[in-house]
Design an enzyme around this catalytic site. Sequence first.
Site, short mmCIF file in Angstrom:
data_model
loop_
_atom_site.label_atom_id
_atom_site.label_comp_id
_atom_site.label_asym_id
_atom_site.label_seq_id
_atom_site.Cartn_x
_atom_site.Cartn_y
_atom_site.Cartn_z
CD GLU A 100 -1.89 -2.32 1.12
OE1 GLU A 100 -0.77 -2.71 1.50
OE2 GLU A 100 -2.79 -3.09 0.75
CG HIS A 169 -9.72 -7.55 8.00
ND1 HIS A 169 -9.02 -8.37 8.82
CD2 HIS A 169 -9.14 -7.62 6.79
CE1 HIS A 169 -8.04 -8.95 8.13
NE2 HIS A 169 -8.08 -8.50 6.90
#
Lengths: 378, 492
Positions: A100, A169
């Site tokens: 990322e 998450h």
Amino acid sequence: MLGILRQKVGGATGLSSQGLGNHMLRLRPVTSALRNYSSATKEMTVRDALNSALDEEMAADPNVFVMGEEVGEYQGAYKITKGLLDKYGPERVVDTPITEAGFAGIGVGAAYHGLRPVIEFMTFNFSMQAIDHIINSAAKSNYMSAGKINVPIVFRGPNGPAAGVGAQHSQCYGGWYGSVPGLKVLVPYSSEDARGLLKSAIRDPDPVVFLENELLYGESFPVSAEVLDSSFCLPIGKAKIEREGKDVTITAFSKMVGYALKAAEILEKEGINAEVINLRSIRPLDRATINASVRKTNRLVTVEEGFPQHGIGAEICASVVEDSFGYLDAPVERIAGADVPTPYAANLERMAFPQIEDIVRAAKRVCYRSAPISATAS
Amino acid sequence: MASSSLKKSKNFIFYNLNLKSKFLIPDRTSAITNSLFHHRLLHSISSPPSPPVPKYASYSQLNSAIFELACLRRRLHSTTSVSNDISQLAVEPTSHQVLDFPGGKVKFTQKLIFTSNSTEERVHCYRVLDENGQPFTDIDSSLKISKELAVQMYTNMVTLEVMDTIFYESQRQGRISFYATTTGEEAINIASAAALDSKDFVFPQYREPGVLLWRGFTLQEFANQLFGNKYEYGKGRQMPIHYGSRKHNYITVASTVATQIPHAVGAAYSLKMENQDSCVITYFGDGGTSTADFHAAMNFAAVMEVPVIFFCRNNGWAISTPVDEQFRSDGVVVKGKAYGVPSIRIDGNDALAIYNAVNEARKMAIKEQTPVLIEALTYRAGHHTTSDDSTRYRSTDEIERWRGDQNPVKRFRKWIESKGWWNDVAESEYRSSIRKQVAQAIQVAERIEKPPVAEMFNDVYDIPPKNLKEQEVFVRKTVKKHTEDYPSDVPL
């Protein structure tokens, strides 16, 4: 015919969909006479809304490109970018290695040079790996370069909890990104929001963080012809009043808008007329709309899925206290996620996030009706 | 797209040693045979893999550039613990069976051998001028430097040296808050800039003001930024030395270390999409190569095949961390091989070596749409910044040694003097002229007004939002109301 319809509604294109939407609703009896135009009540999932918005923006501007993990060959981890690779090729739909930090940085660099990247994070939890680039390389650049470097980039992806995905998450990043000057932070709820806000975000010269919700991707919403038009954009920084009311204001964003609307229906039966505000934009926050609503109803409940401390509700409460203190008839109540890393077990997860009953109880409490304090409030 | 014929398909086909087949890209055969460099595999030769490329020792001409063979030396199988991993090819594979694995065929071996963690001999370093500024006898003379260019390079190096000294002193005198010198790295700054085109976009770290200087940034512009006055391009928003200039294609310096490396790759991707005859260059130090950004960027650049030059200024120190505490590899050049990026190690104190290498790297990057890594060995002869006193962690002897014969400015001066293009008189005249100009620039910059308060609220977004406009009005009212609490020389 559509031209006549527009005239009746009183304006050319460019009306905010909020205004147009209300008009369309009121005009429904008229449009139903034109039975051959069924577009007024078409339904579209949020997923298709996002996909079509991306598709149209990529077709309109060759500088727009999509980059992220699984966006190409896999058609998108949540199929938001389905079909784009076949249509636009691997140069404009870029599958990335797993980093990322890498692809966010590369996207920012491409934006520095004039492209308009749409960077997808598989979830915003993973954006923490890239947050230095989002904040230091993107958000602050225009200011620190004295206007010489603008970064027309969009960071998008699912935010907040899904179902049974555990603590790493499930976090909501609205509060984190909402505090950074230089960023714009958008939180669509319906398909109309998704289309209009994503198009505005891509066209905007500033960096935009676009927080979606995984569970909303599959939900269908009615969309008008105006929404389906390829030039449809929603203004950034304007909230939408989803349901008008006069007894209590409930602010929410993303999935919680749906919950708030259901809570409002339940409250209606008990004689409490709730006004539900869909924030649509966390930064800039539409303080004017929120305050105007509180001045009308005198009571406020804020709803969010994220952690309570330093969250969106805290900011809204501060804004109302600063601007409309005299109008409050009760303290502001914040409904937020539990102050714990999200548990996995289904029963525990349910208790860790606001449910419709929590919103109903909070609204009753601010209306000074008796209601038991729920386990999650405090 | 220039690289259409080179585009990697999903199924990589690597060489099969048995076939000794050639993988030549038609329009570059001549480039390959004439070129000094071996390219990475897919675009590479295959003049028969045997005889295998011999050990480094045979590349004894210090003047020849050696680019690592990135993929040709696959070490997925049989590696010997012999430090020179190239010699594996001299050994017949013990099995002729292959594993058809994603990424290419892999031969098997029955020998349980690990690659060594280091090589016996380090990657050689490309150098053109010796310590006395004399060129080696058999350098590649295809690149001729004209007198004008050489003198321009030298004078820019001197300007940089003088400017650094005087600006540093001005910080010591309390006139500016902060400064970082480029002492010892003048050749890197000037020679690399000279080899680039002015439209090549530069993503600096913070020790490359010489690149801006070469491109025409004036001493006054430097001084304005250091004093944060109303004429500086950053509108007083950044610390000193955070220069930036759109018109010079030099992106604003950011304090964050190595974040510019993936940015450079993204910008290079944009160039590639535009099909421009231009490349991007990014500079970083030895310390920057430890960051996640460096690795992600190198990897991406290779996968995306973009025209970017990664220029590592290995100056031995990352503040107080010496390189042997920064990494345990043979410097940075070997990391290029790991990512499939053609790389070279050069003498960072030799202006001509830098000029040649960057020139060649630029051609390669653009023609083949490939990243290139250059590791320039040099020494940070000054302190990290004005906030540092490097004598606390390194010996003054070491510092003095590098300021001596290895000093890049002195070495280059010896060369241009030996060519008859410079002399002592020119030197002293030039230095005293620059000293005056820098001092003058400081005096002027110091007296210029600071940016107005109005600029505090601009540029946060493209269009100023309502809340900031309100705040600006509020600030002005407050200042007007309480003038005694605010400095009188700050304009509104």
